[in-house]
Design a protein around this motif. Structure first.
Motif, PDB file in Angstrom:
ATOM      1  N   TYR A   1     -42.355 -53.136 113.544  1.00 38.66           N
ATOM      2  CA  TYR A   1     -42.044 -52.826 114.955  1.00 38.66           C
ATOM      3  C   TYR A   1     -43.264 -53.092 115.828  1.00 38.66           C
ATOM      4  O   TYR A   1     -44.025 -52.176 116.151  1.00 38.66           O
ATOM      5  CB  TYR A   1     -41.622 -51.362 115.106  1.00 38.66           C
ATOM      6  CG  TYR A   1     -40.420 -50.951 114.295  1.00 38.66           C
ATOM      7  CD1 TYR A   1     -39.172 -51.536 114.496  1.00 38.66           C
ATOM      8  CD2 TYR A   1     -40.519 -49.944 113.336  1.00 38.66           C
ATOM      9  CE1 TYR A   1     -38.065 -51.147 113.761  1.00 38.66           C
ATOM     10  CE2 TYR A   1     -39.416 -49.542 112.596  1.00 38.66           C
ATOM     11  CZ  TYR A   1     -38.201 -50.148 112.811  1.00 38.66           C
ATOM     12  OH  TYR A   1     -37.115 -49.747 112.084  1.00 38.66           O
TER      13      TYR A   1
ATOM     14  N   TRP B   1     -41.472 -49.046 121.716  1.00 37.10           N
ATOM     15  CA  TRP B   1     -40.111 -48.491 121.625  1.00 37.10           C
ATOM     16  C   TRP B   1     -40.051 -47.226 122.466  1.00 37.10           C
ATOM     17  O   TRP B   1     -41.013 -46.442 122.493  1.00 37.10           O
ATOM     18  CB  TRP B   1     -39.757 -48.158 120.166  1.00 37.10           C
ATOM     19  CG  TRP B   1     -38.884 -49.184 119.527  1.00 37.10           C
ATOM     20  CD1 TRP B   1     -37.525 -49.110 119.357  1.00 37.10           C
ATOM     21  CD2 TRP B   1     -39.265 -50.445 118.962  1.00 37.10           C
ATOM     22  NE1 TRP B   1     -37.056 -50.241 118.732  1.00 37.10           N
ATOM     23  CE2 TRP B   1     -38.102 -51.082 118.485  1.00 37.10           C
ATOM     24  CE3 TRP B   1     -40.476 -51.112 118.831  1.00 37.10           C
ATOM     25  CZ2 TRP B   1     -38.116 -52.324 117.867  1.00 37.10           C
ATOM     26  CZ3 TRP B   1     -40.497 -52.361 118.220  1.00 37.10           C
ATOM     27  CH2 TRP B   1     -39.331 -52.948 117.749  1.00 37.10           C
TER      28      TRP B   1
ATOM     29  N   HIS C   1     -34.863 -49.832 125.507  1.00 36.42           N
ATOM     30  CA  HIS C   1     -35.301 -49.268 124.229  1.00 36.42           C
ATOM     31  C   HIS C   1     -36.475 -50.012 123.620  1.00 36.42           C
ATOM     32  O   HIS C   1     -37.280 -49.414 122.922  1.00 36.42           O
ATOM     33  CB  HIS C   1     -34.117 -49.094 123.280  1.00 36.42           C
ATOM     34  CG  HIS C   1     -33.911 -50.107 122.202  1.00 36.42           C
ATOM     35  ND1 HIS C   1     -33.602 -51.427 122.439  1.00 36.42           N
ATOM     36  CD2 HIS C   1     -33.938 -49.979 120.849  1.00 36.42           C
ATOM     37  CE1 HIS C   1     -33.448 -52.042 121.279  1.00 36.42           C
ATOM     38  NE2 HIS C   1     -33.646 -51.193 120.307  1.00 36.42           N
TER      39      HIS C   1
ATOM     40  N   TYR D   1     -40.893 -59.839 114.604  1.00 35.64           N
ATOM     41  CA  TYR D   1     -39.696 -59.031 114.887  1.00 35.64           C
ATOM     42  C   TYR D   1     -38.543 -59.894 115.404  1.00 35.64           C
ATOM     43  O   TYR D   1     -38.751 -60.830 116.177  1.00 35.64           O
ATOM     44  CB  TYR D   1     -40.022 -57.951 115.930  1.00 35.64           C
ATOM     45  CG  TYR D   1     -38.840 -57.040 116.196  1.00 35.64           C
ATOM     46  CD1 TYR D   1     -38.548 -55.997 115.325  1.00 35.64           C
ATOM     47  CD2 TYR D   1     -37.994 -57.249 117.295  1.00 35.64           C
ATOM     48  CE1 TYR D   1     -37.453 -55.173 115.543  1.00 35.64           C
ATOM     49  CE2 TYR D   1     -36.899 -56.430 117.516  1.00 35.64           C
ATOM     50  CZ  TYR D   1     -36.634 -55.395 116.641  1.00 35.64           C
ATOM     51  OH  TYR D   1     -35.542 -54.593 116.847  1.00 35.64           O
TER      52      TYR D   1
ATOM     53  N   ASP E   1     -29.566 -46.259 113.701  1.00 33.62           N
ATOM     54  CA  ASP E   1     -28.961 -47.593 113.654  1.00 33.62           C
ATOM     55  C   ASP E   1     -27.731 -47.722 112.762  1.00 33.62           C
ATOM     56  O   ASP E   1     -26.719 -48.260 113.160  1.00 33.62           O
ATOM     57  CB  ASP E   1     -29.998 -48.622 113.187  1.00 33.62           C
ATOM     58  CG  ASP E   1     -31.235 -48.649 114.064  1.00 33.62           C
ATOM     59  OD1 ASP E   1     -31.383 -47.781 114.950  1.00 33.62           O
ATOM     60  OD2 ASP E   1     -32.064 -49.551 113.870  1.00 33.62           O
TER      61      ASP E   1
ATOM     62  N   ARG F   1     -32.821 -50.605 104.388  1.00 28.93           N
ATOM     63  CA  ARG F   1     -32.528 -51.099 105.738  1.00 28.93           C
ATOM     64  C   ARG F   1     -31.021 -51.287 105.925  1.00 28.93           C
ATOM     65  O   ARG F   1     -30.250 -51.271 104.966  1.00 28.93           O
ATOM     66  CB  ARG F   1     -33.231 -52.456 105.951  1.00 28.93           C
ATOM     67  CG  ARG F   1     -34.747 -52.380 105.983  1.00 28.93           C
ATOM     68  CD  ARG F   1     -35.289 -51.769 107.249  1.00 28.93           C
ATOM     69  NE  ARG F   1     -34.828 -52.444 108.450  1.00 28.93           N
ATOM     70  CZ  ARG F   1     -35.059 -51.997 109.693  1.00 28.93           C
ATOM     71  NH1 ARG F   1     -35.754 -50.896 109.883  1.00 28.93           N
ATOM     72  NH2 ARG F   1     -34.606 -52.644 110.743  1.00 28.93           N
TER      73      ARG F   1
ATOM     74  N   TYR G   1     -32.161 -45.645 105.306  1.00 31.78           N
ATOM     75  CA  TYR G   1     -32.353 -45.489 106.755  1.00 31.78           C
ATOM     76  C   TYR G   1     -31.656 -44.248 107.311  1.00 31.78           C
ATOM     77  O   TYR G   1     -32.106 -43.149 107.040  1.00 31.78           O
ATOM     78  CB  TYR G   1     -31.863 -46.782 107.401  1.00 31.78           C
ATOM     79  CG  TYR G   1     -32.640 -47.280 108.606  1.00 31.78           C
ATOM     80  CD1 TYR G   1     -33.999 -47.135 108.738  1.00 31.78           C
ATOM     81  CD2 TYR G   1     -31.966 -47.929 109.643  1.00 31.78           C
ATOM     82  CE1 TYR G   1     -34.674 -47.618 109.851  1.00 31.78           C
ATOM     83  CE2 TYR G   1     -32.629 -48.427 110.763  1.00 31.78           C
ATOM     84  CZ  TYR G   1     -33.997 -48.259 110.860  1.00 31.78           C
ATOM     85  OH  TYR G   1     -34.654 -48.748 111.965  1.00 31.78           O
TER      86      TYR G   1
HETATM   87  C1  DGY Z   1     -34.723 -52.108 114.493  1.00 35.32           C
HETATM   88  O1  DGY Z   1     -34.953 -53.266 114.807  1.00 35.32           O
HETATM   89  O2  DGY Z   1     -34.598 -51.724 113.338  1.00 35.32           O
HETATM   90  C2  DGY Z   1     -34.685 -51.092 115.530  1.00 35.32           C
HETATM   91  O3  DGY Z   1     -34.286 -49.856 115.035  1.00 35.32           O
HETATM   92  C3  DGY Z   1     -33.916 -51.468 116.727  1.00 35.32           C
HETATM   93  O4  DGY Z   1     -34.290 -50.586 117.706  1.00 35.32           O
END
Ligand code: DGY
Length: 417
Positions: free
Chosen positions: A31, A35, A73, A83, A161, A194, A341
């Motif tokens: 990340y 965020w 976000h 990313y 998510d 994930r 997750y």
């Molecule tokens: C991700 O990319 O996993 C995030 O949670 C999106 O905000």
């Protein structure tokens, strides 16, 4: 706890390693941008280090607010290939490159925490952010209500998510035309921890739709098949409205509209009560179908100022079934997955919010949860999330929000800072 001082030092090191000066990334690689709710938690983590830096975190976040009031976000301050999906895929229409969806509005609550910690230092900074926070909350009230509960229009908005809350609505999406894309998350983290490809196809399909509609809320209201009234957003917004009201009163602002919004959201919370599970649940706003999921978001009720004896019972039952709580899904559910997750793992930020609410309801479980979270972090490190059955760390490492909630809440030294 023996190692508290060492852990404090490590938490501070993590925060400074992820600090980009005027915003903080959640963790390197996985990340690499700012965020929304991560930053709000980072702010209270910084509060014991530098109040100025704490406010800067929230100021950078609010500077990305769109003209309609939405606060995105993800804010893409730089370009980073580690990313996906990046700014070009999103096509955000705000003042700085950003995503097109929002995230749980914890910022007003964390701003109030900063204010309470040092009112004299914080007064002008809080005053300057007040109107933006009010406008963001109004945006939710204008565009996202269903029976008074707050809806998410993309699973990423709730922050949870791949929670089972979205399984029904996600299965109804046919992600036609989503084409080829390369996920980056699974290059950083074991894919068993994930979301699946099934999830990602639909995440990207929803992003493409929003981009095509230029993130116009009126158009999205008509076209978007994904609209779920959810306890994360509803409880968190209700709490945020209460905090903004208290802050506004201290600052001498006109808060009449907030009082009215609180009544609407209180009714909305009741619309999330699922008799079949005797718990707060997500409801598909298009079909009225329940998710039948008892999640850690269900236990944010106390944080929102709402108590139910059934929720206390459910909490005690679930906590008995795992070594470390609060699991993101009831382990008795056949969809429970201890590593994946938001389908089982424990999240420190959720624990802190749940415990804040419990504390305010004089529940002894508040201290138990704090101590258990402290034990989890001291044994297993500052991971993104943890396996509730054995505490194993999961997801990203050296995580800002885990360090932040350690410093602000879980550390035995927290109240001294
Ligand atoms: C991700 O990319 O996993 C995030 O949670 C999106 O905000």
């Amino acid at each position: 706890m023996k190692n508290a001082d060492k852990l404090d030092a490590l938490a501070k090191e993590i925060m400074s390693g992820n600090d980009k000066g005027h915003y903080t990334i959640p963790t390197k690689g996985l990340y690499p941008y700012q965020w929304n709710w991560d930053s709000a938690f980072a702010a209270i983590g910084f509060a014991g280090i530098s109040m100025d830096r704490a406010w800067i975190e929230l100021e950078t976040l609010m500077a990305a607010q769109w003209s309609d009031g939405m606060v995105p976000h993800i804010i893409f301050h730089t370009v980073d290939d580690s990313y996906f999906p990046g700014p070009d895929v999103w096509g955000g229409v705000g003042p700085v490159p950003s995503s097109g969806v929002t995230q749980p509005p914890v910022a007003a609550t964390m701003a109030r925490q900063l204010y309470l910690k040092d009112p004299q230092f914080s007064r002008d900074r809080a005053d300057a952010l007040f109107d933006g926070l009010l406008k963001w909350h109004r945006w939710f009230m204008d565009w996202r209500l269903d029976k008074g509960a707050v809806c998410v229009t993309h699973p990423w908005e709730a922050g949870r998510d791949n929670a089972p809350d979205w399984d029904g609505p996600m299965a109804r999406i046919d992600p036609q035309g989503v084409g080829e894309y390369t996920r980056r998350d699974t290059a950083h983290v074991d894919s068993a921890m994930r979301p699946t490809k099934f999830d990602y196809d639909r995440y990207i399909w929803l992003v493409n739709m929003g981009n095509r509609l230029k993130w116009n809320q009126q158009a999205l209201l008509k076209e978007n098949p994904f609209r779920v009234a959810d306890p994360t957003m509803t409880f968190i917004l209700l709490r945020a409205q209460r905090d903004l009201l208290a802050l506004g009163q201290d600052l001498g602002k006109d808060v009449g509209s907030i009082e009215a919004d609180i009544r609407i959201l209180e009714a909305g919370c009741q619309s999330l009560w699922n008799d079949a599970t005797s718990a707060y649940d997500s409801r598909d706003a298009h079909t009225g179908e329940w998710a039948n999921s008892i999640s850690n978001a269900s236990f944010l009720c106390w944080y929102a100022g709402i108590d139910k004896s059934e929720m206390r019972k459910a909490y005690d039952r679930i906590m008995k079934s795992c070594q470390f709580g609060v699991p993101s899904l009831d382990p008795d559910s056949d969809r429970f997955d201890a590593r994946r997750y938001w389908r089982g793992p424990v999240w420190g930020i959720m624990n802190m919010m749940i415990a804040m609410g419990m504390q305010e309801h004089n529940m002894p479980q508040a201290d138990e949860l704090k101590n258990s979270t402290a034990g989890l972090i001291s044994e297993h490190g500052f991971a993104e999330y943890f396996n509730p059955l054995d505490g194993a760390p999961a997801g990203g490492k050296s995580f800002t929000w885990t360090a932040a909630i350690w410093l602000a809440w879980a550390s035995p030294n927290a109240s001294k800072t």
